[in-house]
Write a protein that holds these residues in place. Structure first.
Motif, PDB file in Angstrom:
ATOM      1  N   GLY A 197       4.836  -4.705  12.239  1.00 47.33           N
ATOM      2  CA  GLY A 197       4.285  -3.426  12.652  1.00 47.33           C
ATOM      3  C   GLY A 197       2.886  -3.335  12.100  1.00 47.33           C
ATOM      4  O   GLY A 197       2.403  -4.251  11.450  1.00 47.33           O
ATOM      5  N   SER A 198       2.240  -2.232  12.333  1.00 48.80           N
ATOM      6  CA  SER A 198       0.860  -2.099  11.854  1.00 48.80           C
ATOM      7  C   SER A 198       0.683  -0.826  11.056  1.00 48.80           C
ATOM      8  O   SER A 198       0.926   0.257  11.548  1.00 48.80           O
ATOM      9  N   HIS A 199       0.310  -0.996   9.781  1.00 52.89           N
ATOM     10  CA  HIS A 199      -0.099   0.142   8.957  1.00 52.89           C
ATOM     11  C   HIS A 199      -1.624   0.057   8.964  1.00 52.89           C
ATOM     12  O   HIS A 199      -2.236  -0.468   8.049  1.00 52.89           O
ATOM     13  N   SER A 200      -2.256   0.527   9.992  1.00 54.86           N
ATOM     14  CA  SER A 200      -3.671   0.256  10.181  1.00 54.86           C
ATOM     15  C   SER A 200      -4.562   1.219   9.431  1.00 54.86           C
ATOM     16  O   SER A 200      -4.158   1.818   8.456  1.00 54.86           O
ATOM     17  N   LYS A 201      -5.813   1.342   9.905  1.00 53.80           N
ATOM     18  CA  LYS A 201      -6.830   2.094   9.184  1.00 53.80           C
ATOM     19  C   LYS A 201      -6.362   3.482   8.766  1.00 53.80           C
ATOM     20  O   LYS A 201      -5.855   4.233   9.571  1.00 53.80           O
ATOM     21  N   ARG A 202      -6.541   3.783   7.494  1.00 55.85           N
ATOM     22  CA  ARG A 202      -6.146   5.106   7.015  1.00 55.85           C
ATOM     23  C   ARG A 202      -6.966   5.461   5.791  1.00 55.85           C
ATOM     24  O   ARG A 202      -6.990   4.740   4.809  1.00 55.85           O
ATOM     25  N   THR A 203      -7.643   6.579   5.833  1.00 57.48           N
ATOM     26  CA  THR A 203      -8.425   7.058   4.696  1.00 57.48           C
ATOM     27  C   THR A 203      -8.220   8.555   4.546  1.00 57.48           C
ATOM     28  O   THR A 203      -7.887   9.249   5.498  1.00 57.48           O
ATOM     29  N   THR A 204      -8.395   9.060   3.340  1.00 57.53           N
ATOM     30  CA  THR A 204      -8.223  10.483   3.074  1.00 57.53           C
ATOM     31  C   THR A 204      -9.575  11.113   2.760  1.00 57.53           C
ATOM     32  O   THR A 204     -10.387  10.541   2.036  1.00 57.53           O
ATOM     33  N   HIS A 205      -9.812  12.292   3.321  1.00 61.80           N
ATOM     34  CA  HIS A 205     -11.080  12.989   3.121  1.00 61.80           C
ATOM     35  C   HIS A 205     -10.812  14.392   2.569  1.00 61.80           C
ATOM     36  O   HIS A 205      -9.760  14.972   2.787  1.00 61.80           O
ATOM     37  N   LYS A 206     -11.794  14.920   1.875  1.00 64.15           N
ATOM     38  CA  LYS A 206     -11.689  16.250   1.283  1.00 64.15           C
ATOM     39  C   LYS A 206     -12.325  17.290   2.201  1.00 64.15           C
ATOM     40  O   LYS A 206     -13.481  17.163   2.604  1.00 64.15           O
ATOM     41  N   ALA A 207     -11.540  18.298   2.552  1.00 67.67           N
ATOM     42  CA  ALA A 207     -12.038  19.487   3.250  1.00 67.67           C
ATOM     43  C   ALA A 207     -12.930  19.187   4.450  1.00 67.67           C
ATOM     44  O   ALA A 207     -13.893  19.895   4.703  1.00 67.67           O
ATOM     45  N   ARG A 208     -12.609  18.136   5.162  1.00 69.87           N
ATOM     46  CA  ARG A 208     -13.326  17.798   6.394  1.00 69.87           C
ATOM     47  C   ARG A 208     -14.841  17.690   6.189  1.00 69.87           C
ATOM     48  O   ARG A 208     -15.638  18.175   6.995  1.00 69.87           O
ATOM     49  N   LEU A 244      -3.359  24.241   2.655  1.00 76.77           N
ATOM     50  CA  LEU A 244      -3.963  25.042   1.592  1.00 76.77           C
ATOM     51  C   LEU A 244      -5.321  24.489   1.177  1.00 76.77           C
ATOM     52  O   LEU A 244      -6.264  25.236   0.942  1.00 76.77           O
ATOM     53  N   THR A 245      -5.431  23.172   1.056  1.00 74.92           N
ATOM     54  CA  THR A 245      -6.670  22.568   0.574  1.00 74.92           C
ATOM     55  C   THR A 245      -7.629  22.195   1.697  1.00 74.92           C
ATOM     56  O   THR A 245      -8.821  22.041   1.471  1.00 74.92           O
ATOM     57  N   GLY A 246      -7.092  22.014   2.871  1.00 75.09           N
ATOM     58  CA  GLY A 246      -7.945  21.594   3.973  1.00 75.09           C
ATOM     59  C   GLY A 246      -8.183  20.098   4.011  1.00 75.09           C
ATOM     60  O   GLY A 246      -8.954  19.600   4.831  1.00 75.09           O
ATOM     61  N   ASP A 247      -7.538  19.357   3.104  1.00 75.40           N
ATOM     62  CA  ASP A 247      -7.679  17.907   3.107  1.00 75.40           C
ATOM     63  C   ASP A 247      -7.035  17.328   4.359  1.00 75.40           C
ATOM     64  O   ASP A 247      -6.084  17.892   4.903  1.00 75.40           O
ATOM     65  N   TYR A 248      -7.549  16.204   4.790  1.00 78.57           N
ATOM     66  CA  TYR A 248      -6.954  15.555   5.946  1.00 78.57           C
ATOM     67  C   TYR A 248      -7.002  14.039   5.766  1.00 78.57           C
ATOM     68  O   TYR A 248      -7.764  13.510   4.955  1.00 78.57           O
ATOM     69  N   GLU A 249      -6.152  13.368   6.522  1.00 75.56           N
ATOM     70  CA  GLU A 249      -6.044  11.929   6.438  1.00 75.56           C
ATOM     71  C   GLU A 249      -6.283  11.328   7.818  1.00 75.56           C
ATOM     72  O   GLU A 249      -5.870  11.902   8.823  1.00 75.56           O
ATOM     73  N   CYS A 250      -6.962  10.199   7.848  1.00 76.13           N
ATOM     74  CA  CYS A 250      -7.275   9.553   9.118  1.00 76.13           C
ATOM     75  C   CYS A 250      -6.207   8.510   9.472  1.00 76.13           C
ATOM     76  O   CYS A 250      -5.930   7.615   8.680  1.00 76.13           O
ATOM     77  N   PHE A 251      -5.615   8.666  10.639  1.00 77.67           N
ATOM     78  CA  PHE A 251      -4.588   7.749  11.113  1.00 77.67           C
ATOM     79  C   PHE A 251      -5.004   7.109  12.439  1.00 77.67           C
ATOM     80  O   PHE A 251      -5.618   7.763  13.288  1.00 77.67           O
ATOM     81  N   ASP A 252      -4.645   5.874  12.613  1.00 76.59           N
ATOM     82  CA  ASP A 252      -4.732   5.258  13.932  1.00 76.59           C
ATOM     83  C   ASP A 252      -3.364   5.475  14.561  1.00 76.59           C
ATOM     84  O   ASP A 252      -2.451   4.664  14.400  1.00 76.59           O
ATOM     85  N   THR A 253      -3.197   6.596  15.235  1.00 79.47           N
ATOM     86  CA  THR A 253      -1.874   6.981  15.756  1.00 79.47           C
ATOM     87  C   THR A 253      -1.394   6.078  16.897  1.00 79.47           C
ATOM     88  O   THR A 253      -0.268   6.225  17.361  1.00 79.47           O
ATOM     89  N   ALA A 254      -2.232   5.161  17.322  1.00 78.22           N
ATOM     90  CA  ALA A 254      -1.815   4.226  18.373  1.00 78.22           C
ATOM     91  C   ALA A 254      -1.034   3.056  17.798  1.00 78.22           C
ATOM     92  O   ALA A 254      -0.256   2.411  18.506  1.00 78.22           O
ATOM     93  N   THR A 255      -1.205   2.797  16.482  1.00 82.56           N
ATOM     94  CA  THR A 255      -0.553   1.625  15.885  1.00 82.56           C
ATOM     95  C   THR A 255       0.120   1.886  14.538  1.00 82.56           C
ATOM     96  O   THR A 255       0.835   1.027  14.039  1.00 82.56           O
ATOM     97  N   ASP A 256      -0.097   3.059  13.931  1.00 82.43           N
ATOM     98  CA  ASP A 256       0.441   3.316  12.590  1.00 82.43           C
ATOM     99  C   ASP A 256       1.942   3.585  12.640  1.00 82.43           C
ATOM    100  O   ASP A 256       2.409   4.458  13.385  1.00 82.43           O
ATOM    101  N   LEU A 257       2.707   2.854  11.840  1.00 86.21           N
ATOM    102  CA  LEU A 257       4.162   2.985  11.849  1.00 86.21           C
ATOM    103  C   LEU A 257       4.635   4.378  11.452  1.00 86.21           C
ATOM    104  O   LEU A 257       5.620   4.883  11.976  1.00 86.21           O
ATOM    105  N   GLU A 258       3.937   5.014  10.512  1.00 88.21           N
ATOM    106  CA  GLU A 258       4.381   6.305   9.997  1.00 88.21           C
ATOM    107  C   GLU A 258       3.854   7.480  10.805  1.00 88.21           C
ATOM    108  O   GLU A 258       4.319   8.607  10.636  1.00 88.21           O
TER     109      GLU A 258
END
Length: 215
Positions: free
Chosen positions: A123-134, A150-164
């Motif tokens: 499977g592919s756990h591809s590109k993923r990074t976490t950013h603060k408050a956009r 609550l914090t506004g943090d978000y995480e970047c997912f490649d939803t086309a290939t990410d297993l989770e």
């Protein structure tokens, strides 16, 4: 004279006694709700325990088909392994160690998975990074999924290939975690859809190729 006849009889009985003794000691007599895991010579609950123990520090287990077993001190399967099972799928930056029977950490050399999506058994756990408050947008091809409202943090997912996060952001109630497909052994995420490459023993791949059906 009688002694001469007795000795050959005793000699003939010795292999039988030894064989019987070995059979008794190697037979695990697992319960109907368990299966025999020959790799560790133990009985394990079919489907795994209700509460999965947390692995020790610097240790991970393949999320699709294994869990940490404290008594054995290693990762064990939830269901009987299939015939000639492929190498277990470890999380991103982790590699399966056959000798240790667990996933060991392997520092990534790049942000892209070393196993391309679409290759059976991976499977592919591809590109993923976490950013603060956009403070910045996700790179092209990645979706911004909220980590906390609550914090506004978000995480970047490649939803086309990410297993989770296959097909959408889990935090928004979208997509699917391919690791949670019951009875699956190796899975993948291709074009935002979970696919099953192989199932555990006692299961077969469903007609849709996305599920495992109990036999």
């Amino acid at each position: 004279m009688q002694l001469k006849f007795i000795l050959p009889i005793l000699a003939a009985l010795v292999p039988f006694v030894v064989s019987t003794s070995v059979t008794r000691t190697t037979s695990l007599n697992c319960k109907s709700t368990e299966f025999e895991y020959k790799a560790k010579n133990c009985c394990l609950p079919i489907g795994g325990p209700k509460t999965v123990p947390t692995p020790p520090k610097d240790t991970e287990c393949p999320p699709t088909s294994y869990y940490w077993e404290p008594k054995q001190g290693c990762c064990v399967p939830r269901n009987p392994p299939p015939a000639n099972p492929p190498t277990p799928q470890c999380p991103k930056n982790w590699t399966w160690s056959s000798s240790l029977h667990r996933c060991t950490y392997t520092p990534a050399t790049s942000t892209v998975s070393s196993h391309p999506s679409g290759v059976p058994g991976y499977g592919s756990h591809s590109k993923r990074t976490t950013h603060k408050a956009r403070t910045s947008l996700c790179p092209a091809g990645l979706d911004a999924c909220p980590v906390s409202s609550l914090t506004g943090d978000y995480e970047c997912f490649d939803t086309a290939t990410d297993l989770e996060a296959c097909g959408g952001c889990p935090s928004l109630g979208k997509g699917q975690d391919c690791n949670k497909i019951e009875g699956a052994w190796n899975v993948g995420c291709e074009q935002g859809s979970c696919l099953v490459y192989s199932c555990a023993g006692g299961f077969r791949i469903g007609a849709d190729g996305k599920t495992c059906i109990s036999l």
